[in-house]
Scaffold this motif. Structure first.
Motif, PDB file in Angstrom:
ATOM      1  N   LYS A   1       0.824  -1.200   0.000  1.00 26.76           N
ATOM      2  CA  LYS A   1       0.000   0.000   0.000  1.00 26.76           C
ATOM      3  C   LYS A   1       0.864   1.259   0.000  1.00 26.76           C
ATOM      4  O   LYS A   1       0.541   2.259  -0.657  1.00 26.76           O
TER       5      LYS A   1
ATOM      6  N   SER B   1       0.887   4.168  -2.854  1.00 26.97           N
ATOM      7  CA  SER B   1       0.569   5.567  -2.560  1.00 26.97           C
ATOM      8  C   SER B   1       1.539   6.538  -3.206  1.00 26.97           C
ATOM      9  O   SER B   1       1.196   7.705  -3.435  1.00 26.97           O
TER      10      SER B   1
ATOM     11  N   MET C   1      -7.659  -3.218   3.854  1.00 26.52           N
ATOM     12  CA  MET C   1      -7.938  -2.012   3.082  1.00 26.52           C
ATOM     13  C   MET C   1      -9.075  -1.219   3.721  1.00 26.52           C
ATOM     14  O   MET C   1      -9.030  -0.001   3.814  1.00 26.52           O
TER      15      MET C   1
END
Length: 224
Positions: A54, A58, A220
């Motif tokens: 993640k 990003s 998530m």
């Protein structure tokens, strides 16, 4: 690997004994239960791996901007990417360690189930989990083997979902031969070679993928 494989077979025998205690001895259920328990025990490592993924996702826009800006200067590009990782407090290799720790365990489970000697009935619902699609197709014909296509297809489809979820941006950035190969080519290959694997082994793979998908969706949602 024989050591891990033997441990896996002993653990599977324990889960089978557990189903026996509950009144419905079944190796298929034992494999499902064992896979779920193993994935839950490995959850902290999975979480670390997905958090790293993640983090990399990003900063994808910033990485692409740097790659475009310094496309003709690889040395400067590497320096700027290193500065980006440092400023964003991201270690691009952080997701590798959890994967390396999990890999021997998963390989041990693979060989343990593949080479497992079933004691007693090996039926699970409509499948004999000790047999493969190709084995039945070769001895009893396609009509008898057709139900066994379910698990190879499920292994390919669930692997596609895992691959897409594991890509930066959850697979939103589709172009590129490498992306297509990883997202679709490898899962299709897994489905193809599954035709030769005992059904019990494919059940393990599918359940592992499903739990992985659920864990990732949970993580998530937790970060929202």
């Amino acid at each position: 690997m024989d050591f891990l494989s033997n441990i896996v077979q002993q653990v599977l025998a324990i889960f089978y004994s557990f189903t026996k205690t509950l009144g419905f001895p079944n190796y298929g259920v034992a494999i499902i239960l064992m896979t779920i328990v193993v994935k839950m025990l490995l959850y902290p490592l999975t979480k670390k791996q997905i958090e790293s993924m993640k983090g990399m996702a990003s900063i994808q826009p910033k990485m692409k901007a740097l790659q475009e800006k310094y496309k003709d200067d690889k040395q400067r590009l590497n320096m700027e990417l290193a500065n980006l990782y440092k400023s964003e407090n991201i270690n691009p290799l952080a997701g590798c360690l959890p994967l390396l720790v999990q890999m021997p365990i998963m390989i041990g489970i693979f060989y343990g189930i593949r080479d497992f000697n079933y004691v007693g009935p090996s039926e699970f619902l409509i499948w004999d989990i000790a047999k493969s699609f190709n084995a039945i197709n070769g001895t009893e014909g396609f009509a008898a083997a057709m139900p066994y296509l379910f698990w190879p297809v499920a292994s390919a489809l669930s692997s596609i979902v895992v691959s897409k979820m594991s890509m930066p941006g959850n697979g939103a950035s589709a172009p590129g031969m490498n992306n297509a190969l990883m997202t679709y080519g490898m899962p299709v290959f897994i489905g193809y070679i599954s035709l030769d694997f005992p059904t019990g082994l494919i059940i393990y793979w599918v359940v592992m993928n499903v739990v992985q998908i659920l864990q990732q969706k949970f993580m998530m949602r937790e970060s929202l």
